[in-house]
Scaffold this motif. Structure first.
Motif, PDB file in Angstrom:
ATOM      1  N   UNK A 153       0.841  -1.704  -0.044  1.00  0.00           N
ATOM      2  CA  UNK A 153       0.147   0.144  -0.047  1.00  0.00           C
ATOM      3  C   UNK A 153       0.993   1.696  -0.122  1.00  0.00           C
ATOM      4  N   UNK A 154       2.355   1.061   0.161  1.00  0.00           N
ATOM      5  CA  UNK A 154       2.961   2.315  -0.148  1.00  0.00           C
ATOM      6  C   UNK A 154       2.434   3.337  -1.434  1.00  0.00           C
ATOM      7  N   UNK A 155       2.729   4.393  -1.009  1.00  0.00           N
ATOM      8  CA  UNK A 155       2.542   5.422  -1.743  1.00  0.00           C
ATOM      9  C   UNK A 155       3.656   5.459  -3.643  1.00  0.00           C
ATOM     10  N   UNK A 198       1.977   3.050  -5.908  1.00  0.00           N
ATOM     11  CA  UNK A 198       1.053   2.730  -6.812  1.00  0.00           C
ATOM     12  C   UNK A 198       0.918   3.964  -7.235  1.00  0.00           C
ATOM     13  N   UNK A 212      -0.466   4.632 -10.752  1.00  0.00           N
ATOM     14  CA  UNK A 212      -2.590   3.685 -10.634  1.00  0.00           C
ATOM     15  C   UNK A 212      -3.174   4.505 -10.027  1.00  0.00           C
ATOM     16  N   UNK A 213      -2.925   5.443  -8.810  1.00  0.00           N
ATOM     17  CA  UNK A 213      -3.549   6.592  -8.352  1.00  0.00           C
ATOM     18  C   UNK A 213      -3.749   7.605  -8.902  1.00  0.00           C
ATOM     19  N   UNK A 244      -6.218   7.253 -11.331  1.00  0.00           N
ATOM     20  CA  UNK A 244      -7.557   7.784 -10.906  1.00  0.00           C
ATOM     21  C   UNK A 244      -8.246   8.784 -10.241  1.00  0.00           C
ATOM     22  N   UNK A 245      -7.087   9.338 -10.401  1.00  0.00           N
ATOM     23  CA  UNK A 245      -7.537  11.254  -9.786  1.00  0.00           C
ATOM     24  C   UNK A 245      -7.832  11.636 -11.242  1.00  0.00           C
TER      25      UNK A 245
END
Lengths: 290, 631
Positions: free
Chosen positions: A273-275, A278, A281-282, A285-286
């Protein structure tokens, strides 16, 4: 070795049926060599619900009636764990009835053991949903968990044992855990577990239990026949026990955790779950909102 | 009508908006929506009274369009196309659904507001009403600003008036575009002429919106757009009726609070969500259903909220960063689970998308009436944090924060949204991912455990936070329970242990204070008039501040982002700096004001409750009037 919490002596009355259930569970976990740290016992509220305190492994004491959703949450978060939910008949069939039916429907790879004593022992002997008419003034017909479980299409493993016959009970629990480990789905085991203080039914139940598997031509993979046999045994005033139903290997509904998490190593608890891992991909999404 | 002070425990008169009469002038309650607030600012238009629309000389810097009709009329599509157009023109957008849903069932409506400056709430009145039925006109006319107009569907709308233009929207769609459903795009085409839109940009918006559906659908929609333009010209209208200014907003995203919450949770490392469908919280679950499977995460729809919160507790206990989201009725069912998570020290994020309650209340309506419930819910006592973000990017930031706080302090953290904040969309700069930190607090590991001689799940420590193992960790085997327990997690009723365990948990409310989101302060630092608000009142308050400043009343706005524990120090500083502070909130009893009074009784005389509980959010004029003591 790190010193961790040790099982404490049980709080049950001498002669309580729950001892037989605990012995069965303990032996099954041992037989299947489930590592202590991968064992999660989720207990309900009531005499039986304290069982996690008396066994090795991670223990979670849930709210009254809510042990099943809790256990489902644990398993879906980490499918590698062996999750056993253990509670009483009041916990499971009264306040937790909705969850019982829906957990049968969800079909997650956990084993649910209900210690049925037909009474509320901890609050001193009120009639539970399985209480016979006449017990403590009970005027409502008792509920039958096995018939209910059989009526849910996804229910694939249903057994009923008797703590007076611990070897068989242990066998059903072992089978149930094995069924989970094969990722076949939810396993339900009710164990008749007399309350020596408020409803001592040892002698009566010893005479009444009848193993359906010994009926001529009984096929535990045939749901409709199992249902008919259970009804028939009950109508004769007996209590049907045994491995009542086990869905055939080539049939059945896929376990929910297997469908959601086909690779057991990849789950909500193992995800990175480290920034950094990801970020791309994050960002995607934004920007999908622009 | 007589006004009663609410803080003295007397009856409220039951009108929508009340303020306390301590400002030296006679404050009076005003009417609920229907005759306010639009009417207060701009007298209502009726077909008899209104002359031909006056064409403003200057393009509008702030425009709001409402579209009303029956479900299936495509009101949302028009709203969406308008939003996209204004977005392309550099304007800030705020869109709302179901603005008029108080009229009969089956009615659907939506509004789009565009502004040259950022906006976070609905405009007090509408400049344009697109009406597909008579109901829309009847209710919508009351909201219409002077100089505004109605684009009415010929044949469906009978009302007439100098500012009502009947155009054959559905007739044209059915006869020339091939399907009556295209009336939405026909309308957008007509509006593009009536409001002097850049035709190329407007057509491009249609192209982009329907391009994905492929050739035939796109062609039909483009044709509908062209037909919409044509029927305006054929009607011989003088156009544009008025125009809209161009803005400078760049690189904005358009997002709702629920979407921002879902995104924040994913980015914070949230990987498990359990919920039960409930308005207006459902979109959080629906968005996470799209997002989480991409990251090995899981979303489960439970059989009820009892199951939802307990599933969430199970997953959080197992080590997943976990959220559940609900609204009032669901929160009531979750209450026993909250206390369980609190006592068992299970980290959990609980989102409450507030709606008008109690009971089933008004499921689609706006309210902020759960605050005291969320702060005090449960039998017994346990620590919890209650956060309340004010706008989309704040929702994102505080969701990340809540997810960290839950694990750092091993307790349930609440995020309070409200109906309009949850559902309505607003322009915002894309979220700043570089600020995001994932802090798992004292979550232990196999390595750390191997070095320890003894592991106790509830070990007493200086700050009350124990190392947290999760199942699967060797050397971390533990007992977790909602019963009172000793350090090992075994049930205990020993009085001394009880005292220590209570202190271990409850001290977090003091110890965590520096760690909790600080308030934001907006406006004039030297102002003597204060405003206090939280959640979506942020929008109308900020807007009211602009208006008040123009009228010579500088204000300072304390945007509370942590509601519990009450930010006493920050509030003290703030309240000492002002003469009065209006506490603006959407509930009957002035709940946050009550909390402040309880915590800071010596400063209570400065507080003036401004409450609204008619199911609708504040609009800026409500607050302007309250501060100026106007009727």
């Amino acid at each position: 070795m790190t010193e961790v919490v040790k099982p404490i002596p049980s709080t049950w009355c001498p002669g309580c049926g729950d001892f037989g259930v605990m012995a069965a569970l303990k032996n099954s976990l041992k037989e299947l060599k489930v590592p202590t740290e991968e064992t999660v016992i989720v207990g309900g509220i009531g005499c039986s619900g304290g069982i996690h305190n008396f066994l090795d492994g991670y223990g979670f004491h849930s709210l009254h009636g809510r042990l099943l959703p809790t256990a489902v949450g644990v398993k879906l978060a980490n499918p590698k764990l062996t999750v056993v939910a253990v509670g009483g008949d009041g916990d499971g069939y009264a306040i937790g009835m909705g969850h019982f039916i829906h957990t049968l429907k969800k079909n997650v790879d956990i084993t649910y053991i209900v210690m049925n004593n037909e009474t509320y022992g901890l609050t001193k002997g009120q009639p539970s949903p399985t209480a016979k008419v006449g017990f403590h003034g009970n005027i409502e017909s008792p509920f039958d968990s096995v018939l209910t479980a059989l009526s849910i299409p996804s229910a694939g493993y249903i057994a009923r044992g008797f703590s007076g016959a611990p070897r068989e009970a242990a066998q059903y629990v072992t089978e149930a855990l094995r069924y989970n480990r094969e990722r076949r789905g939810f396993a339900f085991v009710e164990i008749l577990s007399p309350c020596v203080t408020y409803n001592d039914t040892y002698q009566l139940w010893r005479q009444q239990v009848e193993n359906v598997e010994k009926l001529p031509g009984y096929d535990r993979s045939q749901r409709a026949k199992a249902f008919a046999s259970v009804l028939e045994v009950k109508e004769r005033g007996k209590i049907p026990v045994g491995q009542i139903f086990r869905v055939a290997d080539d049939k059945g509904v896929p376990a929910l955790d297997k469908t959601l998490l086909p690779m057991i190593e990849r789950s909500p608890t193992t995800a990175d779950i480290s920034l950094e891992h990801n970020l791309t991909k994050y960002q995607k999404l934004v920007s999908s909102f622009s | 009508m007589e006004f009663f002070e609410i803080e003295k425990g007397k009856l409220n008169t039951g009108v929508g908006l009340t303020i306390a009469p301590r400002t030296g002038h006679q404050a009076r309650p005003r009417q609920a929506m229907g005759s306010t607030p639009a009417e207060q600012v701009h007298p209502p238009l009726s077909t008899e009274r209104v002359g031909p629309p006056v064409r403003p000389r200057e393009p509008l810097n702030d425009i709001s369009l409402m579209i009303g009709g029956q479900g299936g009329d495509g009101t949302l599509t028009i709203s969406d196309l308008l939003g996209r157009y204004f977005h392309a023109r550099g304007l800030y957008i705020y869109t709302a659904r179901a603005v008029l849903s108080r009229i009969r069932g089956g009615h659907a409506d939506a509004s789009t507001r565009a502004h040259v400056d950022p906006v976070w709430s609905q405009k007090a009145s509408q400049d344009v009403l697109v009406a597909f039925d008579e109901d829309a006109v009847k209710v919508g006319l009351k909201e219409l600003a002077p100089g505004g107009f109605v684009l009415a569907d010929q044949g469906s709308v009978k009302s007439e008036g100098p500012n009502i233009y009947h155009l054959p929207l559905s007739i044209t769609a059915a006869s020339k575009a091939g399907n009556g459903l295209y009336k939405n795009v026909v309308s957008f085409g007509s509006l593009s002429v009536m409001l002097g839109f850049d035709p190329v940009v407007a057509r491009g918006v249609v192209e982009k919106r329907f391009g994905r559906r492929g050739g035939e659908a796109l062609e039909a929609n483009l044709k509908a757009f062209d037909l919409g333009r044509e029927i305006v010209r054929e009607a011989g209208l003088k156009t544009p009726i008025f125009t809209v200014a161009q803005g400078n907003a760049k690189d904005q995203i358009l997002i709702s609070g629920n979407q921002a919450c879902a995104l924040g949770f994913v980015v914070a490392g949230g990987r498990f969500f359990a919920g039960y469908p409930i308005t207006p919280a459902t979109p959080i679950m629906e968005n996470l259903e799209k997002f989480l499977p991409q990251f090995d995460g899981i979303v489960r729809q439970a059989e009820d909220e009892l199951a939802a919160i307990n599933m969430a507790i199970g997953a959080a206990y197992a080590g997943a960063r976990t959220m559940t989201a609900t609204s009032g009725p669901g929160l009531s069912l979750m209450t026993e689970g909250m206390g369980h998570a609190g006592t068992a020290e299970v980290p959990l994020v609980i989102v409450d998308c507030q709606r008008a309650g109690p009971s089933t209340g008004e499921p689609t309506r706006h309210e902020q009436s759960d605050l005291l419930f969320v702060v005090f819910a449960s039998h017994g006592e346990f620590p919890r944090f209650v956060l309340s973000p004010g706008y989309a990017s704040d929702v994102f930031d505080l969701t990340v924060e809540a997810t960290n706080l839950a694990e750092k302090w091993q307790l349930p953290v609440f995020i309070m949204l409200d109906n309009d904040e949850s559902e309505n969309t607003q322009s915002t700069a894309p979220f700043d991912l570089s600020k995001v930190r994932v802090d798992r607090g004292r979550l232990t590991s196999n390595e750390e455990l191997a070095k320890m001689e003894v592991y106790k799940r509830y070990e007493f420590t200086q700050d009350g936070i124990s190392r947290r193992s999760v199942p699967g960790m060797k050397g971390g085997v533990s007992q977790t329970t909602g019963n009172e327990h000793d350090e090992w997690g075994h049930v205990s009723v020993n009085p001394e242990n009880r005292r220590k365990m209570m202190a271990k948990r409850m001290n977090r409310l003091e110890l965590a204070k520096k760690d909790l989101p600080a308030p934001h302060l907006w406006g004039d630092e030297k102002a003597r008039v204060g405003l206090i608000g939280y959640g979506s009142t942020y929008g109308p308050i900020r807007e009211a501040q602009r208006v008040l400043k123009e009228k010579g009343v500088p204000t300072r706005f304390f945007q509370a982002r942590t509601l519990w524990p009450v930010p006493r120090e920050a509030l003290t500083t703030f309240l000492e700096s002002v003469d009065v502070a209006y506490v603006v909130e959407n509930n009957y009893t002035g709940q946050f004001g009550r909390l402040i009074r309880q915590e800071l009784p010596e400063l209570a005389p400065k507080l003036r409750p401004v409450v609204k509980f008619d199911g609708l959010a504040f609009r800026a004029p409500d607050i302007v009037h309250a501060v100026r003591g106007e009727p």
